[in-house]
Write an enzyme that holds these catalytic residues in place. Structure first.
Site, PDB file in Angstrom:
ATOM      1  CE  LYS A   1      -3.872  -0.121   2.353  1.00 56.10           C
ATOM      2  NZ  LYS A   1      -4.841  -0.189   1.236  1.00 56.10           N
TER       3      LYS A   1
ATOM      4  CG  ASN B   1       0.116   0.321  -4.773  1.00 55.36           C
ATOM      5  OD1 ASN B   1       0.897   0.032  -5.671  1.00 55.36           O
ATOM      6  ND2 ASN B   1      -0.685  -0.574  -4.213  1.00 55.36           N
TER       7      ASN B   1
ATOM      8  N   GLY C   1      -7.712   1.869  -3.622  1.00 58.10           N
ATOM      9  CA  GLY C   1      -7.763   2.639  -2.381  1.00 58.10           C
ATOM     10  C   GLY C   1      -6.475   3.395  -2.117  1.00 58.10           C
ATOM     11  CG  ASP C   2      -3.082   1.120  -1.790  1.00 58.44           C
ATOM     12  OD1 ASP C   2      -3.647   1.117  -0.679  1.00 58.44           O
ATOM     13  OD2 ASP C   2      -2.655   0.094  -2.349  1.00 58.44           O
ATOM     14  CB  ALA C   3      -4.614   5.061  -6.741  1.00 63.25           C
TER      15      ALA C   3
END
Length: 305
Positions: free
Chosen positions: A38, A41, A248-250
């Site tokens: 995560k 990313n 979600g990380d982006a």
């Protein structure tokens, strides 16, 4: 400088299959291998938007070497090398949907945990630490507290994107931002998020516990952002989802890229976040962000209070 920490990185293998069954060999195709985790990313996405960061993490074996080598093509990396082999996660997309097979990961000894803390203490340019993802085996939840101790000793801010139950206590340390989803809010903080009234009450409750800012993501239902004074609602991108593994990380990183330096400019940050997350969900891995501007035109942001 922003530093991102992934305590349990991975190589992600995304493949397609016509079906999954135990009755015959399942042939796959279109394999895509990506250095993942995560925090990685987050750094990769920050870099796309012109925001510099440095990757921190625990890496081991051939897969750990691969992640560090590939990540260094995009961002500086300060690895702590461990015994064992960094995990490989498998994502299989079929006509019925996506099957996810994450692995537990390689254990990180106490000696290596302390090595990372000393690395952090030696960073003279640490301004913000983004801590993302699950803990590796043999790591106690109190390690989050130790990381926060170092940040506060150095006067640095910290962002938490974790699903551990200990987040309920960690918000009392006043993180700059947390990014839970609806399931995590319900499970960790014990509050309902069935409708907008519940969501607003949950956000207020988490602020009372100590969180400074909250980015609550709801998948295909959009997101809410609260700074303790005002709440905004953002619509979701209407896209054909291939894989949600990195979305979600982006979303978090693209929000930070616009908001960290201009914290009153919430609406454009939310538009970028939702468009970026939607574009990534269309891809195996992070993709190339090619459709973000197009998707952004469909995102609606409303200030609720």
């Amino acid at each position: 400088m922003i530093y991102t920490l992934t305590t349990n990185p991975a190589v992600d293998m995304n493949v397609n299959a016509d079906t999954l069954t135990t009755k015959k060999v399942n042939r796959t195709r279109d394999a895509v291998y990506t250095p993942n985790g995560k925090g990685l990313n987050v750094s990769f996405t920050l870099g796309h938007y012109g925001v510099e960061s440095v990757i921190l993490g625990f890496f081991g074996g051939f897969s750990g070497d691969y992640i560090v080598r590939e990540a260094e093509k995009r961002c500086p990396v300060r690895p702590v090398l461990i015994d064992g082999i960094t995990r490989v996660n498998i994502f299989v997309t079929t006509p019925e949907g996506e099957y996810k097979f994450p692995n537990a990961g390689a254990p990180v000894s106490r000696e290596k945990q302390l090595e990372m803390l000393e690395l952090l203490r030696g960073l003279d340019d640490l301004e913000c630490l983004v801590v993302s993802g699950s803990l590796s085996p043999e790591m106690d939840a109190s390690y989050y507290d130790e990381l926060i101790d170092v940040c506060q000793e150095k006067g640095a801010e910290f962002v938490l994107d974790i699903s551990h139950p200990h987040l309920a206590d960690l918000v009392e340390r006043h993180p700059l931002l947390i990014k839970p989803n609806d399931e995590e809010v319900a499970e960790i903080f014990g509050v309902d998020v069935a409708d907008e009234g519940d969501i607003l009450s949950a956000l207020a409750h988490i602020h009372e516990r100590g969180a400074k800012n909250i980015l609550l993501t709801l998948g295909g239902e959009g997101a809410y952002f609260s700074n303790g004074e005002h709440v905004w609602r953002a619509s979701a991108a209407k896209v054909k989802v291939l894989s949600t593994a990195c979305a979600g990380d982006a979303t978090l990183a693209s929000f930070l890229s616009a908001w960290l330096g201009a914290r009153d400019e919430v609406e454009p940050a939310l538009v970028r976040a939702m468009a970026t997350g939607g574009n990534v969900a269309m891809c195996a891995g992070l993709g190339d962000f090619a459709l973000v501007d197009e998707i952004a035109r469909s995102i609606e942001v409303t200030q609720l209070s």
